[in-house]
Design a protein around this motif. Structure first.
Motif, PDB file in Angstrom:
ATOM      1  N   GLY A   1       9.561   5.453   5.892  1.00 28.90           N
ATOM      2  CA  GLY A   1       8.444   6.302   5.975  1.00 28.90           C
ATOM      3  C   GLY A   1       7.152   6.543   4.677  1.00 28.90           C
ATOM      4  O   GLY A   1       6.101   7.048   5.037  1.00 28.90           O
ATOM      5  N   ASN A   2       7.454   6.000   3.721  1.00 27.94           N
ATOM      6  CA  ASN A   2       6.057   5.975   2.054  1.00 27.94           C
ATOM      7  C   ASN A   2       6.450   4.873   1.450  1.00 27.94           C
ATOM      8  O   ASN A   2       7.152   4.337   0.936  1.00 27.94           O
ATOM      9  N   PHE A   3       5.446   4.379   2.042  1.00 29.43           N
ATOM     10  CA  PHE A   3       5.015   3.331   1.285  1.00 29.43           C
ATOM     11  C   PHE A   3       4.584   2.763  -0.134  1.00 29.43           C
ATOM     12  O   PHE A   3       3.269   3.990  -0.394  1.00 29.43           O
ATOM     13  N   HIS A   4       5.504   2.337  -1.435  1.00 28.22           N
ATOM     14  CA  HIS A   4       5.104   3.661  -2.586  1.00 28.22           C
ATOM     15  C   HIS A   4       4.322   2.774  -3.559  1.00 28.22           C
ATOM     16  O   HIS A   4       3.931   1.981  -2.856  1.00 28.22           O
ATOM     17  N   ILE A   5       4.189   2.944  -4.715  1.00 31.20           N
ATOM     18  CA  ILE A   5       3.164   2.208  -4.958  1.00 31.20           C
ATOM     19  C   ILE A   5       3.720   1.052  -5.999  1.00 31.20           C
ATOM     20  O   ILE A   5       3.111   0.178  -6.237  1.00 31.20           O
ATOM     21  N   GLY A   6       5.100   1.186  -5.577  1.00 31.58           N
ATOM     22  CA  GLY A   6       5.278  -0.351  -6.157  1.00 31.58           C
ATOM     23  C   GLY A   6       5.473  -1.407  -5.111  1.00 31.58           C
ATOM     24  O   GLY A   6       4.562  -2.228  -5.170  1.00 31.58           O
ATOM     25  N   ASN A   7       5.390  -1.226  -3.641  1.00 28.54           N
ATOM     26  CA  ASN A   7       5.290  -1.385  -2.913  1.00 28.54           C
ATOM     27  C   ASN A   7       3.957  -2.238  -2.936  1.00 28.54           C
ATOM     28  O   ASN A   7       3.410  -3.053  -2.607  1.00 28.54           O
ATOM     29  N   SER A   8       2.531  -0.951  -3.663  1.00 27.19           N
ATOM     30  CA  SER A   8       1.415  -1.407  -2.953  1.00 27.19           C
ATOM     31  C   SER A   8       1.162  -2.296  -4.460  1.00 27.19           C
ATOM     32  O   SER A   8       0.120  -2.821  -3.443  1.00 27.19           O
ATOM     33  N   LEU A   9       1.846  -2.806  -4.990  1.00 26.36           N
ATOM     34  CA  LEU A   9       1.099  -3.487  -6.562  1.00 26.36           C
ATOM     35  C   LEU A   9       1.596  -4.300  -5.879  1.00 26.36           C
ATOM     36  O   LEU A   9       1.015  -5.221  -5.807  1.00 26.36           O
ATOM     37  N   ASN A  10       3.217  -4.810  -5.281  1.00 19.45           N
ATOM     38  CA  ASN A  10       3.204  -6.234  -4.553  1.00 19.45           C
ATOM     39  C   ASN A  10       2.038  -6.667  -3.900  1.00 19.45           C
ATOM     40  O   ASN A  10       2.139  -7.439  -3.521  1.00 19.45           O
ATOM     41  N   TRP A  11       2.143  -5.770  -2.477  1.00 17.82           N
ATOM     42  CA  TRP A  11       0.980  -6.005  -1.385  1.00 17.82           C
ATOM     43  C   TRP A  11      -0.199  -6.422  -1.987  1.00 17.82           C
ATOM     44  O   TRP A  11      -1.042  -7.785  -1.514  1.00 17.82           O
ATOM     45  N   CYS A  12      -0.583  -5.586  -3.156  1.00 20.96           N
ATOM     46  CA  CYS A  12      -2.138  -6.312  -3.729  1.00 20.96           C
ATOM     47  C   CYS A  12      -1.638  -8.005  -4.081  1.00 20.96           C
ATOM     48  O   CYS A  12      -2.271  -8.554  -4.098  1.00 20.96           O
TER      49      CYS A  12
ATOM     50  N   MET B   1       4.137   3.972   7.416  1.00 21.55           N
ATOM     51  CA  MET B   1       3.819   2.945   6.272  1.00 21.55           C
ATOM     52  C   MET B   1       2.860   2.409   6.982  1.00 21.55           C
ATOM     53  O   MET B   1       1.915   1.353   6.228  1.00 21.55           O
ATOM     54  N   ARG B   2       2.744   1.675   8.289  1.00 22.29           N
ATOM     55  CA  ARG B   2       1.326   1.040   8.971  1.00 22.29           C
ATOM     56  C   ARG B   2       0.174   1.127   8.663  1.00 22.29           C
ATOM     57  O   ARG B   2      -0.674   0.220   7.771  1.00 22.29           O
ATOM     58  N   ALA B   3       0.237   2.720   8.134  1.00 25.54           N
ATOM     59  CA  ALA B   3      -1.547   3.554   8.323  1.00 25.54           C
ATOM     60  C   ALA B   3      -1.588   3.011   7.040  1.00 25.54           C
ATOM     61  O   ALA B   3      -2.862   2.894   6.355  1.00 25.54           O
ATOM     62  N   THR B   4      -0.427   2.881   5.713  1.00 26.70           N
ATOM     63  CA  THR B   4      -0.863   2.372   4.478  1.00 26.70           C
ATOM     64  C   THR B   4      -1.280   1.587   4.541  1.00 26.70           C
ATOM     65  O   THR B   4      -1.898   1.042   3.270  1.00 26.70           O
ATOM     66  N   LEU B   5      -0.824   0.784   4.909  1.00 28.20           N
ATOM     67  CA  LEU B   5      -0.604  -0.664   5.224  1.00 28.20           C
ATOM     68  C   LEU B   5      -2.470  -1.309   5.027  1.00 28.20           C
ATOM     69  O   LEU B   5      -3.328  -2.235   4.576  1.00 28.20           O
ATOM     70  N   MET B   6      -2.976   0.187   6.340  1.00 28.53           N
ATOM     71  CA  MET B   6      -4.190  -0.312   6.596  1.00 28.53           C
ATOM     72  C   MET B   6      -4.944   0.628   5.937  1.00 28.53           C
ATOM     73  O   MET B   6      -6.374  -0.047   5.792  1.00 28.53           O
ATOM     74  N   ASN B   7      -4.883   1.216   5.413  1.00 28.34           N
ATOM     75  CA  ASN B   7      -5.696   2.071   4.411  1.00 28.34           C
ATOM     76  C   ASN B   7      -5.636   1.527   2.982  1.00 28.34           C
ATOM     77  O   ASN B   7      -7.029   1.447   2.359  1.00 28.34           O
TER      78      ASN B   7
END
Ligand SMILES: [Zn+2]
Ligand SMILES: [Zn+2]
Length: 864
Positions: free
Chosen positions: A49-60, A124-130
């Motif tokens: 439920g939480n797309f965290h900053i570590g995920n986000s770095l990798n997705w960047c 988590m989808r919402a964060t991916l979109m944001n």
């Protein structure tokens, strides 16, 4: 073209594009045969439920690559998966509903897990979109859905048929808290303080850290070269408290210098016990059960937990005189990676995947590792591999093992692929057993979640679908903490099921550290969420931090000041862009010949094309930090601080080729810069592009460097013009003049260059004169040194100073060169030392008084 608003407001722009974008522009085309494929084996995150900053770095990183490759003409797939199964969700469901998993029917519990997971995926989808990720939502997969887990089950069946999946009773790592077997890859080692207990063990003395396993003791081992004890080899000894007899065996692995030199072998204290148990074909004594409780063979300790039993046994050993010494010892303890509970080794009937380390090693060699040094982690892991992969788990929320056992003859019935997906606990097989019996017991164990996630590469490449198999995928991005699990298992499964390596390249990302340099954790209070950064700044600023924060593979520190710098950079580019667009309102783009451009235009275009080359090279090697820093450097130093200043007079001047050349150069630069920024700052770049051309920037092509425009001589001339301009600017400011103040004349000597823009930017006439300037240093002022004259001449000092000030400076200068200054006061000639006076000189060139600036060793003469 529209008028560009004064300010860039990300909180308006980002949601606008998020709502307007047609995400189908990011879809992979399964039938495209013209463009090369670029398939990314995106990690499926665990739906917390939480797309965290570590995920986000990798997705960047993934998004930078995906967008770049698309612009380069690749048919890109950036799928998004969700790795749903597993213990954390079960625990959460128990917590939310205030139940334990055994209090509700199996299927109801699984449904609760599914519901929780779906809600979490939504968040988590919402964060991916944001964050503006260009995910291909037509290739989303959810491992708990039948469409996916039927593939997990089919892979099980296929590997069973190959003899690569088998069932066996074998020692496995067991987490007593999670009450399940786990794989070796899920055991993490940590050093803990423990006691080494020295025991009188019949006629021997042994030292052990695990006296609670005395009931499971099956032998005592001695090094054959240890002369203290080797006479006992072959005899039997009685185990204290339990009194069963065990043999004394010989093994060269026993270290005579550890403890007493005599070792107790239990089933099982550690991995070494398992090795000895196999080698010496020792019997099995199970003292610990699956719940971490002592079994019946533990006698009066039966039912105790492991720590309770340990305390009780130590007490009994002490009172009965068996325990004669205790020492503190640092011990490496294996622990469950999910819950940190010390693991036990239990022998249980489990399902295993046969590990072929050679095949994995060979495939790993064919894969390019980025950064390269990360491959060592896989190699090391392969070299320590001793046991096969235990894939059965005694849990609920996971892919069911598609197996039944015949009630009559016990035969194993593995479901056929066409029956899948299937849950054997809910359905009986549609066929009878070979013995004729039609009643079966279902396998209640489920599969390790890595069995689901180790086929992601196969799944996204079209395995077992209506499409052709597109393996190998091109890129696997992942963290270094799951090299020995996800990377290893994926290679293993891909080789076993298709004979092909899963990917061409693997890109490893580091961890995100907090501002204090520590790993982010709730207890340290240094956790930052990407949503927080979006709210305070913007998604593009977050992405820019990810780009410049470090190179892939290294741990990256989160710093608010980087985000602030990122946001300032956008403000700066916006002002450049806004200025440029205001001059391009009626501009119609057409190619322009180099001969029509001014030196300074060519200087800029040379740098711009160099920038394209270097950014392209950095993107190709995944050096996003280098790529973005190059863009920043160009925009800030070359474009904003210099080029725009140098061309202003042309832009504001009369129409003509000069003005047209400046507009042309500006347009090309803005268009190129927008494209270069697109992979990093998708919202910002889209907003820029909306005033440049029709359509989305994200379906445009990557800029091609025009190498013929890269010209070192032009760069040198441009550099000189730029340096003269800034030297003049500095000169005016130091002399309290307005920046547009007109100077009498600026003279350059012995250069061959275009001076149009210099005239414009300095607002002064500029002349190039052949040869070298002829300077004369004319004394213009006498400055007596009061501090020296006063003490020496006392009462006369004032008269001397007045006389010096009256004197012709040239005469005083002449005196100084002769060694003595002479002045006459009322007829008296007084002599002074040369350092009692300073002479101010003025530079004179061709009879005019001038100032001379030094620009890269060249004189620039300013006539005031
Ligand atoms: Zn555990
Ligand atoms: Zn049967």
């Amino acid at each position: 073209m529209m008028t560009v608003p004064k300010e860039y407001i990300p909180h308006e722009v980002e949601p606008k594009w998020k709502a307007m974008w047609d995400m189908s522009m990011y879809h992979f085309d399964w039938n495209d045969s013209t463009r090369p494929q670029y398939i990314i084996d995106t990690p499926p995150p665990y739906p917390t439920g939480n797309f965290h900053i570590g995920n986000s770095l990798n997705w960047c990183y993934i998004d930078f690559v995906a967008r770049y490759k698309r612009m380069c003409g690749y048919n890109v797939m950036f799928p998004q998966g969700w790795d749903c199964h597993g213990l954390p969700t079960e625990v959460k469901v128990e917590e939310i509903h205030g139940i334990t998993k055994n209090e509700v029917p199996r299927e109801q519990f699984r449904q609760m897990c599914r519901d929780l997971t779906l809600g979490n995926i939504e968040k988590m989808r919402a964060t991916l979109m944001n964050l503006g990720f260009s995910v291909d939502w037509s290739n989303e997969f959810v491992t708990m859905e039948p469409a996916y887990y039927s593939k997990t089950q089919r892979s099980f069946r296929k590997m069973y048929d190959m003899g690569r999946v088998y069932q066996s009773e074998h020692p496995v790592n067991w987490c007593p808290r999670c009450e399940t077997a786990i794989a070796f890859a899920e055991v993490e080692y940590d050093t803990r303080d423990t006691k080494l207990n020295f025991l009188n063990f019949d006629k021997l003395k042994i030292a052990t850290t695990r006296p609670e396993l005395l009931a499971a003791c099956v032998a005592v081992a001695i090094n054959p070269d240890d002369e203290r004890y080797n006479s006992h080899i072959g005899s039997n000894v009685k185990v204290p408290l339990f009194c069963h007899e065990v043999p004394v065996i010989s093994d060269i692995q026993v270290d005579p210098s550890f403890g007493t030199g005599v070792v107790m072998i239990c089933t099982f204290g550690d991995k070494q016990d398992v090795r000895w148990w196999v080698e010496h074909q020792l019997p099995l004594r199970k003292a610990i059960d699956k719940n971490g409780r002592m079994t019946a063979i533990a006698g009066r300790y039966e039912g105790m937990s492991i720590p309770e039993c340990k305390a009780a046994i130590i007490e009994d050993l002490r009172t009965q005189g068996h325990l004669y010494e205790q020492k503190t010892l640092d011990q490496n303890v294996g622990m469950c990676w999910r819950c940190d509970t010390p693991i036990e080794i239990l022998s249980e009937r489990q399902w295993f995947v046969k590990i072929d380390t050679d095949a994995v090693a060979k495939a790993a060699d064919e894969i390019s590792w980025l950064p390269e040094y990360m491959k060592v982690r896989l190699d090391n892991w392969i070299n320590t591999m001793e046991w096969d992969w235990c894939i059965s788990r005694q849990r609920l929320f996971a892919t069911p093992i598609p197996v039944w056992y015949c009630k009559e003859c016990g035969e194993v019935m593995v479901a056929k692929e066409e029956w899948m997906p299937i849950d054997p606990t809910r359905q009986q097989p549609p066929e009878a057993c070979g013995c004729g019996c039609t009643v079966f017991e279902p396998e209640e164990d489920v599969l390790d979640t890595w069995m689901d996630s180790s086929i992601t590469a196969l799944h996204v490449s079209g395995w077992l679908s209506e499409h052709d198999l597109k393996l190998p995928a091109q890129l696997r991005p992942q963290g270094h903490d799951i090299i020995r699990t996800w990377a290893f298992y994926t290679i293993l499964r891909s080789m076993a099921l298709t004979g092909k390596r899963p990917w061409d390249s693997i890109l490893i990302n580091g961890m995100v550290l907090g501002e204090d340099g520590h790993k982010m954790s709730k207890s340290l209070g240094n956790v930052i969420s990407p949503e927080e950064v979006i709210k305070d700044y913007s998604a593009d600023s977050f992405r820019q931090w990810a780009a410049v924060g470090g190179s892939p593979g290294s741990d990256v520190m989160f710093r608010w000041k980087d985000v602030v710098a990122a946001s300032r950079f956008f403000t700066k580019v916006w002002s450049i862009y806004r200025f440029s667009m205001s001059h391009l309102e009626d501009y119609e783009h057409a190619e322009m010949d180099v001969s029509g451009l001014e030196v300074i235009d060519r200087w800029l275009l040379s740098h711009l094309n160099r920038l394209i080359m270097s950014v392209t090279q950095s993107m190709d090697t995944y050096q996003f930090d280098e790529a973005f820093k190059a863009i920043r450097g160009f925009s800030w130093d070359i474009l904003a601080d210099n080029y725009l200043e140098l061309i202003k007079s042309r832009l504001y001047g009369d129409d003509g080729t000069g003005k047209q050349a400046a507009k042309y150069t500006l347009f090309v630069t803005m268009d190129t810069l927008t494209r270069l920024l697109a992979p990093f700052a998708p919202f910002f770049a889209e907003e820029m592009f909306s005033n440049i051309d029709k359509g989305s920037i994200h379906v445009q092509s990557w800029p091609q460097a025009r190498e013929n425009l890269i010209d070192a001589d032009v760069e040198k001339s441009g550099e000189f013009i730029k340096d003269v301009a800034s030297a003049v600017r500095r000169y005016k400011s130091e002399n309290g003049m307005a920046l547009n103040a007109r100077l009498e004349m600026i003279e350059l000597y012995g250069v061959d260059m275009d001076i149009t823009d210099l005239i414009g930017v300095t607002n002064s006439p500029v002349e190039i004169i052949a040869g070298k300037p002829d300077f004369e240093h004319v004394p213009v002022n006498v400055k007596p040194n009061m501090g020296k004259i006063g003490p020496v001449f006392r009462g006369k000092a004032k008269a001397i100073i007045d006389a010096l000030l009256e004197e012709n400076p040239k005469k005083v200068a002449d005196d100084i060169s002769k060694g003595k200054i002479s002045v006459s006061i009322n007829g008296e000639v007084i002599e002074l030392e040369p350092d009692f006076v300073e002479i101010e000189k003025e530079v004179v060139s061709a009879g005019r008084s001038v100032d001379v600036l030094d620009v890269s060793g060249m004189p620039v003469v300013i006539v005031r």
